[in-house]
Design an enzyme around this catalytic site. Structure first.
Site, PDB file in Angstrom:
ATOM      1  N   GLU A 215     144.682  96.158  39.040  1.00 14.35           N
ATOM      2  CA  GLU A 215     144.181  96.289  37.593  1.00 14.35           C
ATOM      3  C   GLU A 215     144.460  94.862  36.936  1.00 14.35           C
ATOM      4  OE1 GLU A 215     144.124  99.773  35.471  1.00 14.35           O
ATOM      5  OE2 GLU A 215     144.379 101.078  37.293  1.00 14.35           O
ATOM      6  N   GLY A 216     144.434  93.908  37.756  1.00  9.21           N
ATOM      7  CA  GLY A 216     144.603  92.692  37.268  1.00  9.21           C
ATOM      8  C   GLY A 216     145.876  92.093  37.547  1.00  9.21           C
TER       9      GLY A 216
ATOM     10  N   GLY B 281     142.930 100.979  31.251  1.00  7.89           N
ATOM     11  CA  GLY B 281     143.512 101.405  32.820  1.00  7.89           C
ATOM     12  C   GLY B 281     145.092 100.455  32.514  1.00  7.89           C
ATOM     13  N   ARG B 282     145.046  99.531  32.140  1.00  9.96           N
ATOM     14  CA  ARG B 282     146.320  98.765  32.147  1.00  9.96           C
ATOM     15  C   ARG B 282     147.624  99.472  31.522  1.00  9.96           C
ATOM     16  NH1 ARG B 282     142.748  93.073  31.887  1.00  9.96           N
ATOM     17  NH2 ARG B 282     142.300  93.289  34.165  1.00  9.96           N
TER      18      ARG B 282
ATOM     19  N   GLY C 261     173.587  96.710  51.415  1.00 12.02           N
ATOM     20  CA  GLY C 261     173.021  96.790  52.863  1.00 12.02           C
ATOM     21  C   GLY C 261     172.210  98.269  52.656  1.00 12.02           C
TER      22      GLY C 261
ATOM     23  N   PHE D 241     137.428 104.406  41.226  1.00 16.43           N
ATOM     24  CA  PHE D 241     136.532 103.481  40.310  1.00 16.43           C
ATOM     25  C   PHE D 241     136.568 102.052  41.419  1.00 16.43           C
ATOM     26  CE2 PHE D 241     137.237  99.390  38.367  1.00 16.43           C
ATOM     27  CZ  PHE D 241     136.632  99.574  37.009  1.00 16.43           C
TER      28      PHE D 241
HETATM   29  N1  COS Z   1     136.232  94.404  26.925  1.00 17.89           N
HETATM   30  C1  COS Z   1     134.937  94.386  26.786  1.00 17.89           C
HETATM   31  N2  COS Z   1     134.251  93.319  27.530  1.00 17.89           N
HETATM   32  C2  COS Z   1     134.664  92.222  27.892  1.00 17.89           C
HETATM   33  C3  COS Z   1     136.055  92.162  27.872  1.00 17.89           C
HETATM   34  C4  COS Z   1     136.780  93.331  27.446  1.00 17.89           C
HETATM   35  N3  COS Z   1     138.108  93.317  27.552  1.00 17.89           N
HETATM   36  N4  COS Z   1     136.375  90.986  28.468  1.00 17.89           N
HETATM   37  C5  COS Z   1     135.121  90.379  28.949  1.00 17.89           C
HETATM   38  N5  COS Z   1     134.352  91.204  28.321  1.00 17.89           N
HETATM   39  C6  COS Z   1     132.865  90.754  28.448  1.00 17.89           C
HETATM   40  C7  COS Z   1     132.600  89.423  27.582  1.00 17.89           C
HETATM   41  O1  COS Z   1     132.354  90.064  26.099  1.00 17.89           O
HETATM   42  C8  COS Z   1     131.246  89.079  28.264  1.00 17.89           C
HETATM   43  O2  COS Z   1     130.222  89.825  27.783  1.00 17.89           O
HETATM   44  P1  COS Z   1     128.832  89.027  27.254  1.00 17.89           P
HETATM   45  O3  COS Z   1     128.472  88.066  28.280  1.00 17.89           O
HETATM   46  O4  COS Z   1     127.930  89.978  27.274  1.00 17.89           O
HETATM   47  O5  COS Z   1     129.197  88.508  26.068  1.00 17.89           O
HETATM   48  C9  COS Z   1     131.493  89.281  29.793  1.00 17.89           C
HETATM   49  O6  COS Z   1     132.442  90.558  29.764  1.00 17.89           O
HETATM   50  C10 COS Z   1     132.076  88.164  30.486  1.00 17.89           C
HETATM   51  O7  COS Z   1     133.268  87.808  29.824  1.00 17.89           O
HETATM   52  P2  COS Z   1     133.996  86.674  30.380  1.00 17.89           P
HETATM   53  O8  COS Z   1     132.972  85.220  30.556  1.00 17.89           O
HETATM   54  O9  COS Z   1     135.318  86.523  29.672  1.00 17.89           O
HETATM   55  O10 COS Z   1     134.266  87.106  32.153  1.00 17.89           O
HETATM   56  P3  COS Z   1     135.009  86.159  33.076  1.00 17.89           P
HETATM   57  O11 COS Z   1     133.870  86.264  34.442  1.00 17.89           O
HETATM   58  O12 COS Z   1     135.415  84.893  32.789  1.00 17.89           O
HETATM   59  O13 COS Z   1     136.214  87.065  33.689  1.00 17.89           O
HETATM   60  C11 COS Z   1     138.285  87.716  33.525  1.00 17.89           C
HETATM   61  C12 COS Z   1     137.060  87.259  32.712  1.00 17.89           C
HETATM   62  C13 COS Z   1     139.076  86.782  34.622  1.00 17.89           C
HETATM   63  C14 COS Z   1     139.353  88.326  32.662  1.00 17.89           C
HETATM   64  C15 COS Z   1     137.998  89.012  34.438  1.00 17.89           C
HETATM   65  O14 COS Z   1     137.300  88.812  35.606  1.00 17.89           O
HETATM   66  C16 COS Z   1     138.949  90.049  34.831  1.00 17.89           C
HETATM   67  O15 COS Z   1     139.696  90.701  34.090  1.00 17.89           O
HETATM   68  N6  COS Z   1     139.515  89.748  36.157  1.00 17.89           N
HETATM   69  C17 COS Z   1     140.327  90.569  36.837  1.00 17.89           C
HETATM   70  C18 COS Z   1     139.730  91.906  37.275  1.00 17.89           C
HETATM   71  C19 COS Z   1     140.681  93.175  37.778  1.00 17.89           C
HETATM   72  O16 COS Z   1     141.547  93.399  36.922  1.00 17.89           O
HETATM   73  N7  COS Z   1     140.745  93.067  38.959  1.00 17.89           N
HETATM   74  C20 COS Z   1     141.208  94.577  39.403  1.00 17.89           C
HETATM   75  C21 COS Z   1     140.070  95.418  39.926  1.00 17.89           C
HETATM   76  S1  COS Z   1     140.695  96.886  39.608  1.00 17.89           S
HETATM   77  S2  COS Z   1     142.167  97.390  40.562  1.00 17.89           S
END
Ligand code: COS
Length: 379
Positions: free
Chosen positions: A363-364, A242-243, A340, A123
């Site tokens: 995964e965040g 995944g979390r 140690g 992924f």
């Molecule tokens: N499930 C489904 N959809 C989701 C969701 C969820 N849990 N969380 C957000 N969304 C959707 C929202 O509904 C929104 O969609 P619409 O615009 O169609 O309404 C869209 O995603 C954007 O949501 P939001 O504005 O909350 O997103 P942000 O850019 O503010 O990001 C965070 C939110 C910070 C929570 C997100 O970027 C995140 O989880 N970051 C961490 C990423 C991560 O885990 N990285 C590791 C990579 S994998 S090892």
């Protein structure tokens, strides 16, 4: 939530534990030292049905639930956390979104080979400038007739060293930002797609994490997973599920730290008696045992809620946050109890300590989990 496991769930846990003791633990230190992917183990994991845990039987999988999945990941991670995340990423970050968002044709094409372990899944969301800020994608996918042309890079991609099936995210409508991202299914041998340098990481060194590069990779429209420009939702929903896997992995690491701490405390003599007689050691063991139990409850709760079909954004974030920070504390104490010796590679706690660290990052990060929890509380 029912705290009694079904017979099937208990059987999966026993199978995973036996397999982990026999086949996984003996390899853990070698995979770590050589940063080697456990090819041979993955084949056997597939034979046990662990590479298609919630893939339905009609697509060649085990058709099991999220609780069984959490139990399997916990047991594997207790023996080797790298093996745990290999299975977790494959099942929850690739099989799961194909099942949830894939077309019938995509399910037919991808699920059976993944469930058989012939095609490992990977992924790819993270980029050099898109980690916590996952929407800040630089990979672009430009429409060109009935194709998209993909250019960009991804980093830290688990399983990539061997994976055949990748889920990649790219910008299909850059001005739209988070609403202009699309998810694609792409195969390893696609021209222009290069699996690059293996990441030299602190822990989880056997997970085959690599960099990916895309140079004019042409993808047919049928490779879109879900809908065009709706990829961020695919990513977020996938990460919610995944979390649970990372929480279970952290519980497994915490349990391993506890196992090693108890064993060593009973064997090691200081001041004329085993150190298990010392209150300072007893308190560390008591705290770890209690925190492992609490993390386990949060993890099973998130998994059980997912099985009921409910939204688990909050529960998954809480489980992942608490379990990963618990694993950090548990492994820190385990090293401390070993003194140690715990600082050397002669004892497994040194590896556990390094392996635990990334559960607070991938995964965040913990900061992102807190942000998710707070946003759920305050909405
Ligand atoms: N499930 C489904 N959809 C989701 C969701 C969820 N849990 N969380 C957000 N969304 C959707 C929202 O509904 C929104 O969609 P619409 O615009 O169609 O309404 C869209 O995603 C954007 O949501 P939001 O504005 O909350 O997103 P942000 O850019 O503010 O990001 C965070 C939110 C910070 C929570 C997100 O970027 C995140 O989880 N970051 C961490 C990423 C991560 O885990 N990285 C590791 C990579 S994998 S090892």
């Amino acid at each position: 939530m029912d705290f009694n496991f079904s017979e099937e769930q208990k059987m999966m846990r026993t199978m995973a534990r036996d397999f982990a003791d026999r086949e996984v633990r003996p390899l853990a230190a070698v995979l770590d030292a050589e940063a080697r992917y456990p090819y041979e183990t993955v084949e056997k994991l597939a034979q046990l049905g662990f590479m298609g845990i919630f893939v339905p039987p009609e697509h060649g999988g085990s058709g099991l639930d999220q609780v069984s999945y959490a139990l399997v990941i916990e047991e594997l991670s207790r023996a080797c956390a790298a093996t745990g995340v290999i299975v977790s990423a494959h099942n929850s970050l690739v099989c799961y979104p194909v099942l949830r968002f894939g077309t019938d044709e995509q399910k037919r094409k991808y699920l059976a080979p993944m469930a058989r372990g012939e095609a490992i899944g990977s992924f790819a969301l993270t980029e050099p400038e898109a980690g916590s800020d996952a929407a800040n994608q630089r990979t672009v996918a430009v429409a060109d007739g009935d194709h998209f042309v993909l250019n960009g890079s991804k980093i830290f991609i688990t399983n990539a060293t061997v994976a055949k099936t990748f889920i990649i995210f790219g910008l299909t409508d850059p001005p739209a930002g988070v609403r202009g991202i699309t998810a694609f299914l792409i195969e390893r041998d696609t021209p222009g797609f290069v699996v690059g340098k293996k990441e030299d990481t602190m822990g989880i060194r056997g997970s085959g994490a690599c960099r990916l590069d895309f140079d004019d990779v042409r993808l047919p429209r049928e490779s879109v997973l879900g809908e065009v420009n709706k990829g961020f939702r695919v990513a977020m929903a996938t990460l919610d599920a995944g979390r649970i896997g990372i929480a279970a992995q952290a519980v497994g690491i915490g349990q391993a730290a506890l196992d090693e701490s108890v064993k060593y405390a009973k064997e090691r003599v200081a001041f004329g008696k085993p150190i298990s007689n010392l209150e300072a050691i007893q308190w560390m063991i008591a705290d770890t045992a209690t925190e492992v139990a609490a993390a386990r409850c949060l993890t099973y709760r998130a998994a059980a809620k997912k099985d009921e079909g409910d939204n688990i954004t909050l529960e998954a974030a809480q489980a992942k946050l608490y379990a990963s920070e618990m694993a950090h504390r548990a492994t820190h104490r385990a090293v401390q109890i070993h003194g140690g010796y715990g600082y050397t590679k002669d004892f497994p706690v040194e590896r556990l300590y390094r392996d635990a660290r990334v559960t607070e990052i991938y995964e965040g990060t913990s900061e992102i989990q807190r942000l998710v929890v707070a946003s759920q509380m305050l909405k």
